[in-house]
Write a protein that holds these residues in place. Structure first.
Motif, PDB file in Angstrom:
ATOM      1  N   ALA A   1       8.681  20.212  28.419  1.00  0.00           N
ATOM      2  CA  ALA A   1       7.805  19.323  28.118  1.00  0.00           C
ATOM      3  C   ALA A   1       8.048  18.112  26.994  1.00  0.00           C
ATOM      4  CB  ALA A   1       6.363  20.037  28.120  1.00  0.00           C
ATOM      5  N   LEU A   2       9.009  18.678  26.309  1.00  0.00           N
ATOM      6  CA  LEU A   2       8.579  17.260  25.431  1.00  0.00           C
ATOM      7  C   LEU A   2       9.806  15.972  25.741  1.00  0.00           C
ATOM      8  CD1 LEU A   2       9.867  19.762  22.353  1.00  0.00           C
ATOM      9  CD2 LEU A   2       8.245  17.185  22.191  1.00  0.00           C
ATOM     10  N   VAL A   3      11.026  16.793  26.340  1.00  0.00           N
ATOM     11  CA  VAL A   3      11.825  16.368  27.681  1.00  0.00           C
ATOM     12  C   VAL A   3      10.907  14.858  28.695  1.00  0.00           C
ATOM     13  CG1 VAL A   3      14.052  15.533  28.483  1.00  0.00           C
ATOM     14  CG2 VAL A   3      13.441  16.866  26.783  1.00  0.00           C
TER      15      VAL A   3
ATOM     16  N   THR B   1      -1.205   8.321  27.614  1.00  0.00           N
ATOM     17  CA  THR B   1      -1.739   9.410  27.263  1.00  0.00           C
ATOM     18  C   THR B   1      -1.247  11.119  28.309  1.00  0.00           C
ATOM     19  OG1 THR B   1      -3.544   9.032  26.930  1.00  0.00           O
ATOM     20  CG2 THR B   1      -4.094  10.672  26.788  1.00  0.00           C
ATOM     21  N   ALA B   2      -0.932  11.213  29.160  1.00  0.00           N
ATOM     22  CA  ALA B   2      -0.644  11.957  29.126  1.00  0.00           C
ATOM     23  C   ALA B   2       1.127  12.734  28.806  1.00  0.00           C
ATOM     24  CB  ALA B   2      -0.143  11.619  30.749  1.00  0.00           C
TER      25      ALA B   2
ATOM     26  N   ALA C   1       2.110  16.889  23.002  1.00  0.00           N
ATOM     27  CA  ALA C   1       2.434  17.576  21.329  1.00  0.00           C
ATOM     28  C   ALA C   1       2.466  18.968  21.991  1.00  0.00           C
ATOM     29  CB  ALA C   1       0.993  17.005  21.960  1.00  0.00           C
ATOM     30  N   LEU C   2       2.163  19.120  23.425  1.00  0.00           N
ATOM     31  CA  LEU C   2       2.376  20.807  23.606  1.00  0.00           C
ATOM     32  C   LEU C   2       3.687  21.138  23.598  1.00  0.00           C
ATOM     33  CD1 LEU C   2      -0.498  20.408  26.912  1.00  0.00           C
ATOM     34  CD2 LEU C   2      -0.825  21.459  24.412  1.00  0.00           C
ATOM     35  N   GLY C   3       4.787  20.530  24.741  1.00  0.00           N
ATOM     36  CA  GLY C   3       5.686  21.029  24.609  1.00  0.00           C
ATOM     37  C   GLY C   3       6.631  21.194  23.085  1.00  0.00           C
TER      38      GLY C   3
ATOM     39  N   ILE D   1       4.016  25.331  29.960  1.00  0.00           N
ATOM     40  CA  ILE D   1       3.324  24.449  32.029  1.00  0.00           C
ATOM     41  C   ILE D   1       3.039  24.195  32.135  1.00  0.00           C
ATOM     42  CG2 ILE D   1       3.140  25.834  33.942  1.00  0.00           C
ATOM     43  CD1 ILE D   1       4.093  28.755  33.693  1.00  0.00           C
ATOM     44  N   VAL D   2       1.297  23.844  31.471  1.00  0.00           N
ATOM     45  CA  VAL D   2       0.913  23.255  31.406  1.00  0.00           C
ATOM     46  C   VAL D   2       1.327  21.906  30.929  1.00  0.00           C
ATOM     47  CG1 VAL D   2      -1.712  22.693  30.440  1.00  0.00           C
ATOM     48  CG2 VAL D   2      -1.251  24.560  31.144  1.00  0.00           C
ATOM     49  N   GLY D   3       1.667  21.725  30.134  1.00  0.00           N
ATOM     50  CA  GLY D   3       2.602  20.627  29.189  1.00  0.00           C
ATOM     51  C   GLY D   3       2.985  19.973  30.583  1.00  0.00           C
ATOM     52  N   MET D   4       4.415  20.957  31.048  1.00  0.00           N
ATOM     53  CA  MET D   4       5.495  19.931  31.948  1.00  0.00           C
ATOM     54  C   MET D   4       4.277  19.712  33.117  1.00  0.00           C
ATOM     55  SD  MET D   4       8.473  19.710  32.865  1.00  0.00           S
ATOM     56  CE  MET D   4       9.605  19.225  33.809  1.00  0.00           C
ATOM     57  N   VAL D   5       3.306  20.276  33.151  1.00  0.00           N
ATOM     58  CA  VAL D   5       2.597  19.825  34.012  1.00  0.00           C
ATOM     59  C   VAL D   5       2.260  18.390  33.582  1.00  0.00           C
ATOM     60  CG1 VAL D   5       0.564  19.724  35.783  1.00  0.00           C
ATOM     61  CG2 VAL D   5       1.781  21.843  35.681  1.00  0.00           C
ATOM     62  N   VAL D   6       1.286  17.740  33.219  1.00  0.00           N
ATOM     63  CA  VAL D   6       0.873  17.602  32.231  1.00  0.00           C
ATOM     64  C   VAL D   6       1.637  15.944  31.900  1.00  0.00           C
ATOM     65  CG1 VAL D   6      -0.280  16.212  30.598  1.00  0.00           C
ATOM     66  CG2 VAL D   6      -1.465  18.311  31.411  1.00  0.00           C
TER      67      VAL D   6
END
Length: 125
Positions: free
Chosen positions: A103-105, A71-72, A78-80, A33-38
């Protein structure tokens, strides 16, 4: 051999992994979720940097928005990627693999938009 010492069958292993509820927040789900929001923030900032290169994101030449989007996007990827690599099960097991892939995509999209905005900001000079 008693049932207490017998090895688990595949069916038992799958039901043991699926004991996580659909609405429980696990660490894998939280990281995805954090990766997706960023990553989504990176996409929004990248679109703004492309639409208004020197406008809303500061008084500079438009590089700030492009850098923030890059950066985002990198953080989202990275998180995904971490969530996908660390997941021990598929969708519905609580490891957050679906959110990690998303989050990767979206992070890759933010990286693309940030790269385009960087190129446009360099041409403006």
């Amino acid at each position: 051999m008693s049932s207490a010492t017998a090895p688990m069958s595949i069916g038992h292993a799958l039901t043991a992994a699926a004991d996580v509820g659909a609405y429980q927040l696990t660490s894998g789900r939280l990281v995805s979720i954090v990766g997706m929001v960023v990553a989504v923030a990176g996409v929004v900032i990248g679109v703004l940097a492309l639409a208004r290169p020197g406008g809303r994101l500061g008084t500079g030449s438009g590089r700030l928005g492009a850098t923030v989007a890059l950066t985002a996007g990198l953080v989202g990827v990275a998180l995904g990627g971490y969530v996908v690599a660390a997941a021990k099960g598929g969708p519905g097991t609580g490891y957050g693999i679906v959110g990690g892939v998303m989050a990767l995509v979206v992070g890759l999209i933010a990286l693309g938009l940030g790269g385009l905005a960087t190129t446009r900001a360099r041409r403006a000079h």
